[in-house]
Write a protein that holds these residues in place. Sequence first.
Motif, mmCIF file in Angstrom:
data_model
loop_
_atom_site.group_PDB
_atom_site.id
_atom_site.type_symbol
_atom_site.label_atom_id
_atom_site.label_comp_id
_atom_site.label_asym_id
_atom_site.label_seq_id
_atom_site.Cartn_x
_atom_site.Cartn_y
_atom_site.Cartn_z
ATOM 1 N N VAL A 265 0.829 -1.206 0.000
ATOM 2 C CA VAL A 265 0.000 0.000 0.000
ATOM 3 C C VAL A 265 0.866 1.260 0.000
ATOM 4 C CG1 VAL A 265 -1.608 1.354 1.395
ATOM 5 C CG2 VAL A 265 -2.010 -1.085 1.070
ATOM 6 N N VAL A 266 1.883 1.275 0.853
ATOM 7 C CA VAL A 266 2.763 2.446 0.931
ATOM 8 C C VAL A 266 3.499 2.665 -0.392
ATOM 9 C CG1 VAL A 266 4.782 3.416 2.084
ATOM 10 C CG2 VAL A 266 3.035 2.241 3.429
ATOM 11 N N MET A 267 4.020 1.581 -0.974
ATOM 12 C CA MET A 267 4.795 1.710 -2.205
ATOM 13 C C MET A 267 3.915 2.089 -3.398
ATOM 14 S SD MET A 267 7.931 1.479 -1.627
ATOM 15 C CE MET A 267 7.879 2.026 0.080
ATOM 16 N N VAL A 268 2.663 1.644 -3.421
ATOM 17 C CA VAL A 268 1.744 2.056 -4.491
ATOM 18 C C VAL A 268 1.500 3.561 -4.409
ATOM 19 C CG1 VAL A 268 -0.652 1.917 -5.290
ATOM 20 C CG2 VAL A 268 0.618 -0.171 -4.803
ATOM 21 N N ILE A 269 1.353 4.087 -3.201
ATOM 22 C CA ILE A 269 1.190 5.535 -3.028
ATOM 23 C C ILE A 269 2.430 6.265 -3.514
ATOM 24 C CG2 ILE A 269 0.927 7.375 -1.320
ATOM 25 C CD1 ILE A 269 -0.765 5.427 0.333
ATOM 26 N N PHE A 270 3.617 5.762 -3.137
ATOM 27 C CA PHE A 270 4.862 6.368 -3.606
ATOM 28 C C PHE A 270 4.969 6.310 -5.132
ATOM 29 C CE2 PHE A 270 7.568 5.762 0.483
ATOM 30 C CZ PHE A 270 6.922 6.862 1.031
ATOM 31 N N PHE A 271 4.540 5.189 -5.706
ATOM 32 C CA PHE A 271 4.657 4.995 -7.156
ATOM 33 C C PHE A 271 3.852 6.041 -7.923
ATOM 34 C CE2 PHE A 271 3.340 3.030 -11.176
ATOM 35 C CZ PHE A 271 4.563 2.620 -11.677
ATOM 36 N N PHE A 272 2.642 6.319 -7.457
ATOM 37 C CA PHE A 272 1.766 7.236 -8.181
ATOM 38 C C PHE A 272 1.923 8.696 -7.750
ATOM 39 C CE2 PHE A 272 -0.569 3.215 -8.823
ATOM 40 C CZ PHE A 272 -0.708 3.257 -10.206
ATOM 41 N N PHE A 273 2.295 8.940 -6.494
ATOM 42 C CA PHE A 273 2.331 10.305 -5.995
ATOM 43 C C PHE A 273 3.687 10.738 -5.447
ATOM 44 C CE2 PHE A 273 -1.975 8.553 -5.220
ATOM 45 C CZ PHE A 273 -2.696 9.361 -6.086
ATOM 46 N N GLY A 274 4.663 9.847 -5.450
ATOM 47 C CA GLY A 274 5.949 10.173 -4.840
ATOM 48 C C GLY A 274 6.912 10.926 -5.725
ATOM 49 N N GLY A 275 6.564 11.118 -6.994
ATOM 50 C CA GLY A 275 7.455 11.841 -7.897
ATOM 51 C C GLY A 275 8.363 10.910 -8.672
ATOM 52 N N LYS A 276 9.058 11.497 -9.638
ATOM 53 C CA LYS A 276 9.876 10.719 -10.564
ATOM 54 C C LYS A 276 11.115 10.132 -9.900
ATOM 55 C CE LYS A 276 8.481 13.911 -14.228
ATOM 56 N NZ LYS A 276 7.912 14.944 -13.334
ATOM 57 N N VAL A 277 11.601 10.791 -8.846
ATOM 58 C CA VAL A 277 12.869 10.380 -8.240
ATOM 59 C C VAL A 277 12.797 8.964 -7.673
ATOM 60 C CG1 VAL A 277 14.561 10.917 -6.452
ATOM 61 C CG2 VAL A 277 13.511 12.768 -7.754
#
Length: 303
Positions: free
Chosen positions: A248-260
């Motif tokens: 769940v955390v990584m899916v959020i990062f994937f879509f909203f965490g930015g390109k970096v």
Amino acid sequence: MQIFPKTHFDFIGMRWKFFLISMILLGGSLAALMARGIKYGIDFTGGTALQVTFEKPMELAQLRQAAAKSGLEGASLQSYTGTNTFSIRVQSQQQSAELLDRQLAALQQSLGENKFKVDSKEYVGPAVGKYLFRRAMWAICLSLGGIIIYLGFRFANPMWGVAGIIALFHDVIATYGLFSLLGAEVDLLIISAMLTIGGYSINDSIVIFDRIREKLRTMRKEPLKQVMNESMNETLSRTIITGGTVLVVMVIFFFFGGKVIHHFALAMIFGSLVGTYSSIAVAAPLVYEWTMRGQKNNPHQHK
């Protein structure tokens, strides 16, 4: 916390189906690695990484043509969908900050009125790249060595440790295969993701092994298949909760965490899925198969 309080899955009975799935996954990963190889980032090869954003829409082909005219031939260009932002990576041992500034000025001149701004600029010298590569390999080797030593002390029977290590390699090789297939770069951030995936994988395997070991002491008369299935069903909720939380955390990062951290999140998403699978479908079934092959004449003996 129990998500599935009364599950009775026959994980051991399905072990050959699981093994087949794993062989297909690993076969595809190894084929991709042999055919396409691993695309290492400038962290390891040395060179320059740029991220630029244009004021107006820009076609990738047009940018590639302008880059070749500006002395950036051979540069790896990547567009970010839905934006005017591009990644420019130049892997060269002769690259310098002064040369790069001249090349960017020439690139801007070639593109005319469509101005761009440099969002980020990273330069890694060839000596530093080789040093970082050696350090990354040492980190991987020392981590695996520490895990093997720990498992050797934790479980008296070495086959348990071997099964855990096989499950760990299963997850890491599959993730490397994905990156090879996608042509995504492997840099220090991805190496840290691989180590994290390995840590989660071996931790889940150890939890299942511990429950099996406890059950072997209290269910001495039951067949090994029943003991292992009950143990795996009892730890299923914990395994899913652990993997699901990371997912769940990584899916959020994937879509909203930015390109970096996009590729880092991708590695963690895929790795957590494969790691959860291997803890259930690879590690424990391997222990069962090896144990039964060694005890064909006495299948009820739990050693």
